[in-house]
Design an enzyme around this catalytic site. Structure first.
Site, PDB file in Angstrom:
ATOM      1  N   GLY A  10     -10.301  -1.496   6.731  1.00  0.00           N
ATOM      2  CA  GLY A  10      -9.524  -0.703   6.570  1.00  0.00           C
ATOM      3  C   GLY A  10      -9.834   0.423   5.248  1.00  0.00           C
ATOM      4  N   ALA A  11     -10.152   1.720   5.628  1.00  0.00           N
ATOM      5  CA  ALA A  11     -10.865   2.537   4.593  1.00  0.00           C
ATOM      6  C   ALA A  11      -9.639   3.839   4.362  1.00  0.00           C
ATOM      7  CB  ALA A  11     -12.185   3.228   5.205  1.00  0.00           C
ATOM      8  N   ASP A  35     -13.765   0.719   9.184  1.00  0.00           N
ATOM      9  CA  ASP A  35     -12.488   1.297   9.806  1.00  0.00           C
ATOM     10  C   ASP A  35     -12.927   1.589  11.274  1.00  0.00           C
ATOM     11  OD1 ASP A  35      -9.985   2.714   7.905  1.00  0.00           O
ATOM     12  OD2 ASP A  35     -10.226   2.987  10.363  1.00  0.00           O
ATOM     13  N   THR A  93       0.785  -1.150   7.368  1.00  0.00           N
ATOM     14  CA  THR A  93       1.598  -2.075   7.972  1.00  0.00           C
ATOM     15  C   THR A  93       2.753  -1.321   7.913  1.00  0.00           C
ATOM     16  OG1 THR A  93       1.768  -2.869   5.524  1.00  0.00           O
ATOM     17  CG2 THR A  93       0.601  -4.376   6.866  1.00  0.00           C
ATOM     18  N   GLU A 162      -2.139  -4.962  -4.094  1.00  0.00           N
ATOM     19  CA  GLU A 162      -2.697  -3.783  -5.042  1.00  0.00           C
ATOM     20  C   GLU A 162      -1.419  -3.337  -5.604  1.00  0.00           C
ATOM     21  OE1 GLU A 162      -5.851  -3.218  -5.797  1.00  0.00           O
ATOM     22  OE2 GLU A 162      -4.447  -2.032  -7.137  1.00  0.00           O
ATOM     23  N   LYS A 221       4.790  -8.609  -5.011  1.00  0.00           N
ATOM     24  CA  LYS A 221       4.534  -7.050  -4.568  1.00  0.00           C
ATOM     25  C   LYS A 221       5.502  -6.486  -4.228  1.00  0.00           C
ATOM     26  CE  LYS A 221       2.361  -3.526  -3.172  1.00  0.00           C
ATOM     27  NZ  LYS A 221       1.790  -2.564  -3.982  1.00  0.00           N
ATOM     28  N   ALA A 224       8.230  -5.995  -6.996  1.00  0.00           N
ATOM     29  CA  ALA A 224       7.620  -4.962  -7.941  1.00  0.00           C
ATOM     30  C   ALA A 224       8.055  -3.664  -7.394  1.00  0.00           C
ATOM     31  CB  ALA A 224       6.367  -4.968  -8.266  1.00  0.00           C
ATOM     32  N   SER A 270      15.067  12.778  -9.205  1.00  0.00           N
ATOM     33  CA  SER A 270      14.121  13.528  -8.206  1.00  0.00           C
ATOM     34  C   SER A 270      14.748  13.847  -7.058  1.00  0.00           C
ATOM     35  CB  SER A 270      12.937  13.033  -8.136  1.00  0.00           C
ATOM     36  OG  SER A 270      13.496  11.732  -7.185  1.00  0.00           O
ATOM     37  N   CYS A 277       5.096   2.992   0.618  1.00  0.00           N
ATOM     38  CA  CYS A 277       5.457   1.819   0.182  1.00  0.00           C
ATOM     39  C   CYS A 277       7.083   1.312   0.017  1.00  0.00           C
ATOM     40  CB  CYS A 277       5.061   1.314  -1.133  1.00  0.00           C
ATOM     41  SG  CYS A 277       3.133   1.236  -0.974  1.00  0.00           S
ATOM     42  N   PHE A 278       7.599   2.232  -1.056  1.00  0.00           N
ATOM     43  CA  PHE A 278       9.030   1.638  -1.494  1.00  0.00           C
ATOM     44  C   PHE A 278       9.934   1.523  -0.325  1.00  0.00           C
ATOM     45  CE2 PHE A 278       8.822   4.051  -6.046  1.00  0.00           C
ATOM     46  CZ  PHE A 278       7.926   3.002  -6.486  1.00  0.00           C
ATOM     47  N   LYS A 280       9.377   1.232   2.910  1.00  0.00           N
ATOM     48  CA  LYS A 280       8.725   0.250   3.838  1.00  0.00           C
ATOM     49  C   LYS A 280       9.210  -1.144   3.488  1.00  0.00           C
ATOM     50  CE  LYS A 280       4.699  -0.937   3.874  1.00  0.00           C
ATOM     51  NZ  LYS A 280       3.079  -1.048   3.777  1.00  0.00           N
TER      52      LYS A 280
HETATM   53  C1  UDX Z   1       4.203   2.623  -5.376  1.00  0.00           C
HETATM   54  C2  UDX Z   1       4.139   1.661  -6.773  1.00  0.00           C
HETATM   55  O1  UDX Z   1       4.347   2.375  -7.985  1.00  0.00           O
HETATM   56  C3  UDX Z   1       2.740   1.185  -6.702  1.00  0.00           C
HETATM   57  O2  UDX Z   1       2.850   0.143  -7.624  1.00  0.00           O
HETATM   58  C4  UDX Z   1       2.413   0.442  -5.472  1.00  0.00           C
HETATM   59  O3  UDX Z   1       1.073  -0.065  -5.193  1.00  0.00           O
HETATM   60  C5  UDX Z   1       2.802   1.416  -4.363  1.00  0.00           C
HETATM   61  O4  UDX Z   1       3.956   2.162  -4.359  1.00  0.00           O
HETATM   62  P1  UDX Z   1       3.213   5.064  -4.982  1.00  0.00           P
HETATM   63  O5  UDX Z   1       4.030   5.254  -3.906  1.00  0.00           O
HETATM   64  O6  UDX Z   1       1.824   5.694  -5.287  1.00  0.00           O
HETATM   65  O7  UDX Z   1       3.305   3.672  -5.723  1.00  0.00           O
HETATM   66  O8  UDX Z   1       3.999   6.273  -6.057  1.00  0.00           O
HETATM   67  P2  UDX Z   1       5.001   6.022  -7.319  1.00  0.00           P
HETATM   68  O9  UDX Z   1       4.416   6.583  -8.415  1.00  0.00           O
HETATM   69  O10 UDX Z   1       5.431   4.834  -7.435  1.00  0.00           O
HETATM   70  O11 UDX Z   1       6.255   7.057  -6.999  1.00  0.00           O
HETATM   71  C6  UDX Z   1       6.915   6.829  -5.677  1.00  0.00           C
HETATM   72  C7  UDX Z   1       8.011   7.961  -5.607  1.00  0.00           C
HETATM   73  O12 UDX Z   1       9.079   7.782  -6.216  1.00  0.00           O
HETATM   74  C8  UDX Z   1       7.456   9.138  -5.508  1.00  0.00           C
HETATM   75  O13 UDX Z   1       8.043   9.956  -4.519  1.00  0.00           O
HETATM   76  C9  UDX Z   1       7.845   9.627  -6.887  1.00  0.00           C
HETATM   77  O14 UDX Z   1       7.685  11.074  -6.838  1.00  0.00           O
HETATM   78  C10 UDX Z   1       9.325   8.944  -7.047  1.00  0.00           C
HETATM   79  N1  UDX Z   1       9.449   8.860  -8.473  1.00  0.00           N
HETATM   80  C11 UDX Z   1       8.972   8.061  -9.376  1.00  0.00           C
HETATM   81  C12 UDX Z   1      10.732   9.404  -8.860  1.00  0.00           C
HETATM   82  O15 UDX Z   1      11.312  10.265  -8.147  1.00  0.00           O
HETATM   83  N2  UDX Z   1      11.377   9.231 -10.296  1.00  0.00           N
HETATM   84  C13 UDX Z   1      10.377   8.359 -11.250  1.00  0.00           C
HETATM   85  O16 UDX Z   1      10.786   8.507 -12.140  1.00  0.00           O
HETATM   86  C14 UDX Z   1       9.181   7.688 -10.787  1.00  0.00           C
HETATM   87  P1  ADP Z   2      -3.047   2.122   3.302  1.00  0.00           P
HETATM   88  O1  ADP Z   2      -2.219   3.178   2.454  1.00  0.00           O
HETATM   89  O2  ADP Z   2      -2.452   0.865   3.518  1.00  0.00           O
HETATM   90  O3  ADP Z   2      -4.533   2.064   2.750  1.00  0.00           O
HETATM   91  P2  ADP Z   2      -3.908   3.715   5.495  1.00  0.00           P
HETATM   92  O4  ADP Z   2      -3.180   4.243   6.765  1.00  0.00           O
HETATM   93  O5  ADP Z   2      -4.191   4.886   4.540  1.00  0.00           O
HETATM   94  O6  ADP Z   2      -2.987   2.601   4.964  1.00  0.00           O
HETATM   95  O7  ADP Z   2      -5.318   2.808   5.696  1.00  0.00           O
HETATM   96  C1  ADP Z   2      -5.341   1.953   6.517  1.00  0.00           C
HETATM   97  C2  ADP Z   2      -6.732   2.113   7.600  1.00  0.00           C
HETATM   98  O8  ADP Z   2      -6.855   0.863   8.190  1.00  0.00           O
HETATM   99  C3  ADP Z   2      -6.710   3.146   8.543  1.00  0.00           C
HETATM  100  O9  ADP Z   2      -7.750   4.148   8.270  1.00  0.00           O
HETATM  101  C4  ADP Z   2      -6.775   2.418   9.838  1.00  0.00           C
HETATM  102  O10 ADP Z   2      -7.754   3.321  10.795  1.00  0.00           O
HETATM  103  C5  ADP Z   2      -7.512   1.185   9.452  1.00  0.00           C
HETATM  104  N1  ADP Z   2      -7.512  -0.054  10.561  1.00  0.00           N
HETATM  105  C6  ADP Z   2      -6.238  -0.347  11.130  1.00  0.00           C
HETATM  106  N2  ADP Z   2      -6.379  -1.434  11.937  1.00  0.00           N
HETATM  107  C7  ADP Z   2      -7.875  -1.636  11.830  1.00  0.00           C
HETATM  108  C8  ADP Z   2      -8.854  -2.757  12.232  1.00  0.00           C
HETATM  109  N3  ADP Z   2      -8.279  -3.508  13.111  1.00  0.00           N
HETATM  110  N4  ADP Z   2     -10.215  -2.659  12.020  1.00  0.00           N
HETATM  111  C9  ADP Z   2     -10.495  -1.737  11.335  1.00  0.00           C
HETATM  112  N5  ADP Z   2      -9.791  -0.519  10.685  1.00  0.00           N
HETATM  113  C10 ADP Z   2      -8.578  -0.747  10.947  1.00  0.00           C
END
Ligand code: UDX
Ligand code: ADP
Length: 468
Positions: A10-11, A35, A93, A162, A221, A224, A270, A277-278, A280
């Protein structure tokens, strides 16, 4: 065991930057990121470092230093798996879009495929590391598959979630608050944990590397992310109360954030949180809680999502109301499309949902985002499946100049907190807009008083340079 060869499947946003930093900090480890997406791998290998598939400040330098030395990007998945002692699973995922758990549970299809591929490609024992955020107890499924299809090889499963945030990925990877590694409590599990600890110890102080059992690591995870999202929903709930009572949400956030028990971070009201992430992860937690019959726990966390949906809808409704209850045919300019600043990622961005709401009302939307392409914006709207691609292209225009974007607009809405928006010549924008000119600041980043004064100085009858 000394690790000298790592493979990462996964890249994407997680795999790419994480492996680049591991390679930079551990020149004696060969890191191969694989990937199935050839275009993505080509982009990682491309000469032009401005065109890496993931935009992260500082990432170009890390890639430039390590690529070709001990960092490689490839589509030869089987070869890289077989050569490595340690295989990271860093695939997507997403929330399931079909069947049991639709809209709630994580779709583990890709993770399972990875496990099967690792089993099939391995001719030696491996440590398999879950890097993707996974529902608690996924490691059991991965282990079952590996043990049953791995031809007698031994596999140790570790969970190493992560915590990097997009936009600050390189910073977060270089100086993490903590690294979390969960594994099996037996001696082989502990040996595997130690092997991974040694990788991170090349640059992370030992006391910041936490080791736990595998289920705690998986659940930490999700927890958090749920706590962080909950803070955003909490302050957003307060923002609505502020609007009714004359309180200022920025002042309230500052006042409560000064309490060391609460702390100042993640209190920015905001237009709603986005990102991959959040939502999901919370939906996932809600789904798991319900599957264990924990109705109150599930309902509690679900409310965080409901509040977020409400905030996005409320922002759109406020625009419509302020434009005299009709936006039909009116040009509304979106500054920002990414889910937050300093990233080109748009997954679950509030902008998508606000746009959809306004398009329902036949608004004409023009979007400018410093890093997001036209194709991405159209793809995001098409993914909603709410209207045809033709209708989307008729009602949404994408431009690459912010001043052009604002020309003849009835309203400008700030959807992402890009720093450059604050530095714009707002006098020029104001003059180019239709009057009364309205600005809806979904990120609270503009100097609102200054803008109001500017508009009223321009013409006393035009005091409606209003703000969200
Ligand atoms: C988040 C987690 O912070 C990180 O630890 C985890 O690995 C992945 O999910 P990310 O989704 O990259 O990271 O962004 P984050 O900075 O957490 O912001 C998430 C969303 O909340 C954004 O849309 C951001 O604009 C919003 N946000 C964040 C607010 O609206 N207000 C805030 O005070 C902080
Ligand atoms: P994340 O934010 O979790 O890194 P992304 O969608 O940016 O998610 O990246 C996931 C990557 O994993 C995609 O580039 C996708 O093509 C790759 N991927 C998914 N399934 C496989 C697999 N079976 N073998 C290799 N690469 C895969």
């Amino acid at each position: 065991m000394k690790i000298t060869k790592i493979c990462c499947i996964g890249a994407g946003y997680v795999g790419g930057p994480t492996m680049a930093v591991i390679a930079q900090k551990c020149p004696d480890i060969t890191v191969t990121v694989v990937d199935i997406n050839q275009a993505r791998i080509d982009a990682w290998n491309g000469e032009d470092l401005d065109k890496l598939p993931v935009y992260e400040p500082g990432l170009d330098k890390v890639v430039a230093e390590a690529r070709g030395r001990n960092l490689f990007f490839s589509t030869d998945v089987n070869k890289a798996i077989d050569e490595a002692q340690m295989v990271f699973i860093s695939v997507n995922t997403p929330t399931k879009t079909y069947g049991e758990g639709k809209g709630m549970a994580a779709d583990l299809k890709w993770v399972e495929l990875c496990a099967r591929q690792i089993a099939a490609a391995s001719t030696s024992d491996k440590i398999v590391v879950e890097k993707s955020t996974l529902p608690v107890r996924t490691a059991q499924a991965v282990k079952d598959i590996l043990d049953n299809t791995g031809g007698g090889r031994k596999f140790q499963i570790l969970s190493n979630p992560e915590f990097l945030a997009e936009g600050t990925a390189v910073e977060d990877l270089l100086a993490p608050d903590r690294v979390l590694i969960g594994g099996d409590p037996g001696p082989e599990g502990q040996e595997a944990i130690e092997a991974l600890v040694s990788v991170y110890a090349a640059w992370v102080p030992r006391e910041r590397i936490l080791t736990t059992n595998i289920w705690s690591s998986e659940l930490s995870k999700l927890t958090a992310n749920a706590f962080l999202a909950q803070r955003v929903s909490s302050i957003n709930a307060i923002s609505e109360l502020c609007e009714q009572t004359g309180a200022d949400v920025t002042e309230v956030a500052r006042a409560i954030g000064a309490d060391s028990r609460i702390g100042p971070k993640f209190l920015k009201a905001s237009v709603g949180f986005g990102g991959s992430c959040f939502q999901k992860d919370i939906l996932n937690m809600v789904y798991i809680s319900r599957s264990y019959g924990l109705t109150e726990v599930a309902d509690y966390w679900e409310q965080v999502i409901k509040m977020n949906d409400h905030q996005k809808a409320r922002f759109a409704k406020n625009i419509i109301k302020s434009l005299y209850n009709t936006v039909n045919g009116k040009k509304i300019t979106f500054l920002g499309w990414a889910f937050k600043k300093d990233t080109n990622d748009t997954r679950e961005s509030a902008a998508i949902y606000v746009a959809d709401h306004l398009i329902n009302e036949q608004a004409q939307i023009t979007v400018y985002d410093p890093k997001v392409s036209e194709e991405k914006i159209y793809a995001d709207l098409e993914y909603l499946n709410t209207r045809s691609p033709e209708e989307i292209r008729r009602l949404v225009k994408v431009v690459y100049d912010p001043y052009e974007a604002c020309l003849d607009a009835h309203a400008v809405a700030i959807l992402t907190e890009w720093d450059e928006f604050v530095d714009y010549d707002w006098q020029r924008i104001y003059e180019a807009m239709l009057k009364p000119a309205k600005v809806f600041d979904g990120r609270n980043i503009l100097p609102h008083e200054e803008l109001r004064t500017m508009a009223s100085a321009y013409s006393p009858s035009e005091r409606q340079y209003s703000n969200y």
